[in-house]
Structures are given as structure tokens and as C-alpha cells.
Design a protein around this motif. Sequence first.
Motif, short mmCIF file in Angstrom:
data_model
loop_
_atom_site.label_atom_id
_atom_site.label_comp_id
_atom_site.label_asym_id
_atom_site.label_seq_id
_atom_site.Cartn_x
_atom_site.Cartn_y
_atom_site.Cartn_z
N ILE A 99 0.85 -1.18 0.00
CA ILE A 99 0.00 0.00 0.00
C ILE A 99 0.89 1.23 0.00
N VAL A 100 0.54 2.19 -0.87
CA VAL A 100 1.22 3.48 -0.93
C VAL A 100 0.22 4.51 -0.43
N ALA A 101 0.58 5.21 0.65
CA ALA A 101 -0.30 6.23 1.23
C ALA A 101 -0.37 7.44 0.31
N LYS A 102 -1.57 7.94 0.08
CA LYS A 102 -1.75 9.11 -0.77
C LYS A 102 -1.17 10.37 -0.16
N ASP A 103 -1.22 10.49 1.15
CA ASP A 103 -0.80 11.74 1.79
C ASP A 103 0.71 11.85 1.98
N THR A 104 1.41 10.72 2.10
CA THR A 104 2.85 10.78 2.41
C THR A 104 3.73 10.04 1.42
N GLY A 105 3.16 9.10 0.69
CA GLY A 105 3.97 8.24 -0.18
C GLY A 105 4.59 7.08 0.58
N GLU A 106 4.29 6.96 1.87
CA GLU A 106 4.78 5.85 2.68
C GLU A 106 4.32 4.54 2.07
N THR A 107 5.18 3.52 2.09
CA THR A 107 4.79 2.20 1.61
C THR A 107 4.76 1.23 2.78
N VAL A 108 3.74 0.37 2.76
CA VAL A 108 3.55 -0.62 3.82
C VAL A 108 3.16 -1.93 3.15
N THR A 109 3.78 -3.03 3.56
CA THR A 109 3.38 -4.32 3.03
C THR A 109 2.27 -4.90 3.90
N VAL A 110 1.33 -5.55 3.26
CA VAL A 110 0.25 -6.24 3.95
C VAL A 110 0.17 -7.65 3.36
N PRO A 111 -0.40 -8.60 4.09
CA PRO A 111 -0.51 -9.96 3.56
C PRO A 111 -1.31 -10.00 2.26
N ASN A 112 -1.15 -11.04 1.50
CA ASN A 112 -1.83 -11.21 0.23
C ASN A 112 -3.29 -11.63 0.47
N PHE A 113 -4.01 -10.77 1.16
CA PHE A 113 -5.43 -10.98 1.44
C PHE A 113 -6.24 -10.47 0.25
N PRO A 114 -7.53 -10.83 0.16
CA PRO A 114 -8.39 -10.19 -0.84
C PRO A 114 -8.34 -8.66 -0.66
N THR A 115 -8.62 -7.95 -1.73
CA THR A 115 -8.45 -6.49 -1.76
C THR A 115 -9.05 -5.79 -0.54
N GLU A 116 -10.32 -5.98 -0.29
CA GLU A 116 -10.98 -5.25 0.81
C GLU A 116 -10.41 -5.63 2.18
N ALA A 117 -10.03 -6.88 2.37
CA ALA A 117 -9.44 -7.31 3.64
C ALA A 117 -8.06 -6.69 3.83
#
Length: 103
Positions: A72-90
Motif C-alpha cells: 500500500i502506498v499512502a496518498k498523503d505521504t507516499g509511505e509504503t507498507v506491506t500487507v498480507p496477500n489478502f483479498p483487496t478489501e481485507a
Amino acid sequence: MPQDTPNPPSSADEALAIVRSRYAEPKLPDGSPAPMHVHEFDIGYLVYATFPRTPDASGRPQPAQPGGSKIIVAKDTGETVTVPNFPTEAAIELYRKQRQANT
């Protein structure tokens, strides 16, 4: 671990460029780059590789292998965060909870 960039993304293409500059690009079994998908939501962009279903010995498509992650790339800061390979909404919901816990 989150990373910051001085220029937050203003489009899905910019979010994808941020991800490509910070992470290894996933490859298909033949060595070619895997197609990347960007899902925009209110506070960010969810970026992940898409892999075609591969047929089994009988020719039937098999489900994608579990594991991996999305970014995920935050719109406000450009920060990137990894999240598990869950379905999109989860995956987005998990990011929201993580972000709320960190504020």
C-alpha cells in the motif's frame, strides 16, 4: 517497515512507480515481469502482482498459490507498507487498522 518519500503519489501510475523503485519486481515462471495491478481507495493505492492460473496435468486451471504480500502506498505521504496477500478489501481494512493504531 514503512518507507517515506518526499513526493506523495497523485495517480495510480505514480504509486506503481514508487513500488517498482523500492521492491523487487515479481516474475512469471518464464522469467518475464508479472503484470502489476493498482487498486485506488480513499487514502491509498493497493499494488500487487497478478499471476495467471496455471493448468494442472489434466489441463484444469489451478488456484493461485497462497502467500506473498501486497503493498500500500499512502496518498498523503507516499509511505509504503506491506500487507498480507489478502483479498483487496481485507488488505485495505488491515491497513486502516494498522494506520489507526499508529496515530
